[in-house]
Design a protein around this motif. Structure first.
Motif, PDB file in Angstrom:
ATOM      1  N   LEU A 119       0.848  -0.986  -0.010  1.00 41.81           N
ATOM      2  CA  LEU A 119       0.037   0.121   0.072  1.00 41.81           C
ATOM      3  C   LEU A 119       0.884   1.414   0.198  1.00 41.81           C
ATOM      4  O   LEU A 119       0.531   2.091  -0.761  1.00 41.81           O
ATOM      5  CB  LEU A 119      -0.893   0.044   0.975  1.00 41.81           C
ATOM      6  CG  LEU A 119      -2.174  -0.901   1.182  1.00 41.81           C
ATOM      7  CD1 LEU A 119      -2.934  -1.067   2.398  1.00 41.81           C
ATOM      8  CD2 LEU A 119      -3.101  -0.522  -0.062  1.00 41.81           C
ATOM      9  N   LEU A 120       1.924   1.359   0.994  1.00 41.71           N
ATOM     10  CA  LEU A 120       2.783   2.332   0.865  1.00 41.71           C
ATOM     11  C   LEU A 120       3.470   2.624  -0.551  1.00 41.71           C
ATOM     12  O   LEU A 120       3.611   3.725  -0.817  1.00 41.71           O
ATOM     13  CB  LEU A 120       3.850   2.246   2.016  1.00 41.71           C
ATOM     14  CG  LEU A 120       3.498   2.352   3.423  1.00 41.71           C
ATOM     15  CD1 LEU A 120       4.400   2.086   4.254  1.00 41.71           C
ATOM     16  CD2 LEU A 120       2.854   3.668   3.518  1.00 41.71           C
ATOM     17  N   GLU A 121       3.851   1.662  -1.166  1.00 41.26           N
ATOM     18  CA  GLU A 121       4.390   1.794  -2.481  1.00 41.26           C
ATOM     19  C   GLU A 121       3.471   2.498  -3.618  1.00 41.26           C
ATOM     20  O   GLU A 121       3.907   3.165  -4.074  1.00 41.26           O
ATOM     21  CB  GLU A 121       4.999   0.502  -3.302  1.00 41.26           C
ATOM     22  CG  GLU A 121       6.073   0.001  -2.301  1.00 41.26           C
ATOM     23  CD  GLU A 121       6.510  -1.526  -2.824  1.00 41.26           C
ATOM     24  OE1 GLU A 121       5.983  -1.840  -4.000  1.00 41.26           O
ATOM     25  OE2 GLU A 121       7.207  -2.107  -2.110  1.00 41.26           O
ATOM     26  N   PRO A 143       0.041  10.129  -9.645  1.00 40.62           N
ATOM     27  CA  PRO A 143       0.940  11.353 -10.342  1.00 40.62           C
ATOM     28  C   PRO A 143       0.320  12.724 -10.288  1.00 40.62           C
ATOM     29  O   PRO A 143      -0.745  12.729  -9.416  1.00 40.62           O
ATOM     30  CB  PRO A 143       0.222  10.852 -12.070  1.00 40.62           C
ATOM     31  CG  PRO A 143      -0.453   9.613 -11.902  1.00 40.62           C
ATOM     32  CD  PRO A 143      -0.858   9.342 -10.535  1.00 40.62           C
ATOM     33  N   PRO A 144       1.151  13.534 -10.202  1.00 45.59           N
ATOM     34  CA  PRO A 144       0.546  14.857  -9.696  1.00 45.59           C
ATOM     35  C   PRO A 144      -0.289  15.509 -10.784  1.00 45.59           C
ATOM     36  O   PRO A 144      -0.475  15.267 -11.861  1.00 45.59           O
ATOM     37  CB  PRO A 144       2.155  15.731 -10.003  1.00 45.59           C
ATOM     38  CG  PRO A 144       3.137  14.825 -10.807  1.00 45.59           C
ATOM     39  CD  PRO A 144       2.712  13.707 -10.798  1.00 45.59           C
ATOM     40  N   ALA A 160      -5.671   5.849  -4.483  1.00 39.50           N
ATOM     41  CA  ALA A 160      -5.460   6.449  -5.808  1.00 39.50           C
ATOM     42  C   ALA A 160      -4.437   5.905  -6.575  1.00 39.50           C
ATOM     43  O   ALA A 160      -4.702   6.088  -7.972  1.00 39.50           O
ATOM     44  CB  ALA A 160      -5.195   7.935  -5.282  1.00 39.50           C
ATOM     45  N   GLY A 161      -3.210   5.331  -5.890  1.00 35.92           N
ATOM     46  CA  GLY A 161      -2.474   5.036  -6.776  1.00 35.92           C
ATOM     47  C   GLY A 161      -2.656   3.717  -7.447  1.00 35.92           C
ATOM     48  O   GLY A 161      -2.220   3.241  -8.451  1.00 35.92           O
ATOM     49  N   ILE A 162      -3.314   2.790  -6.699  1.00 33.65           N
ATOM     50  CA  ILE A 162      -3.878   1.539  -7.202  1.00 33.65           C
ATOM     51  C   ILE A 162      -4.647   1.834  -8.510  1.00 33.65           C
ATOM     52  O   ILE A 162      -4.691   1.161  -9.489  1.00 33.65           O
ATOM     53  CB  ILE A 162      -4.646   0.683  -6.409  1.00 33.65           C
ATOM     54  CG1 ILE A 162      -3.825   0.331  -5.325  1.00 33.65           C
ATOM     55  CG2 ILE A 162      -5.662  -0.448  -6.968  1.00 33.65           C
ATOM     56  CD1 ILE A 162      -4.166  -0.406  -4.025  1.00 33.65           C
ATOM     57  N   LEU A 163      -5.613   2.711  -8.413  1.00 34.00           N
ATOM     58  CA  LEU A 163      -6.402   3.059  -9.437  1.00 34.00           C
ATOM     59  C   LEU A 163      -5.761   3.729 -10.524  1.00 34.00           C
ATOM     60  O   LEU A 163      -6.226   3.449 -11.712  1.00 34.00           O
ATOM     61  CB  LEU A 163      -7.713   3.608  -9.013  1.00 34.00           C
ATOM     62  CG  LEU A 163      -8.717   3.076  -8.079  1.00 34.00           C
ATOM     63  CD1 LEU A 163      -9.880   4.097  -7.337  1.00 34.00           C
ATOM     64  CD2 LEU A 163      -9.448   1.907  -8.615  1.00 34.00           C
TER      65      LEU A 163
END
Length: 142
Positions: A27-29, A35-36, A86-89
């Protein structure tokens, strides 16, 4: 109806098969994989806030002319679990079609096995993020 995007299915399988102690590291990764925002969205204008999240979370989906969906997410770095959603999606839905996004199961986070690693309140926030994203895609596809 199409299956969920292959990249997202791969991420789901990785989480579902990971030992519980590794899930938090994963999860932390993903929290670092958001992305900004482009400069035009930095003020969150045109983005939807997800009030179910414990922290300020904004999203936007845009169906492109080539029938892929571009997603934008913003969440403070101090909320690593929510940023991880958000990163996963962002990674799992990159270049996905509207049909693929709408095919993502509503219980995505349960399928990933996250219920054993994070609180139900955070799962609810992640589910709300996915629901709002799918609603935006559905509205633009009609």
């Amino acid at each position: 109806m199409p299956d969920m995007p292959p990249k997202l299915a791969e991420i789901v399988d990785e989480f579902a098969s990971a030992p519980r102690d590794v899930v938090l590291e994963m999860l932390l990764e993903f929290s670092d994989a958001v992305p900004p925002l482009p400069p035009g969205l930095a003020s969150h204008e045109g983005m939807e806030q997800v009030p179910e999240c414990q922290t300020a979370f904004f999203l936007r989906a845009e169906v492109q002319p080539d029938k892929t969906v571009r997603t934008y997410f913003d969440c403070p770095p101090e909320a690593p679990t929510t940023r991880a959603f958000a990163g996963i999606l962002a990674e799992g839905l990159a270049d996905a079609t509207p049909g693929e996004i709408l095919a993502v199961p509503d219980d995505l986070y349960a399928q990933m096995g996250l219920g054993q690693a994070i609180s139900p309140l955070r799962i609810r926030g992640g589910t709300a993020i996915l629901g709002r994203l799918k609603r935006q895609v559905r509205e633009q596809s009609e």
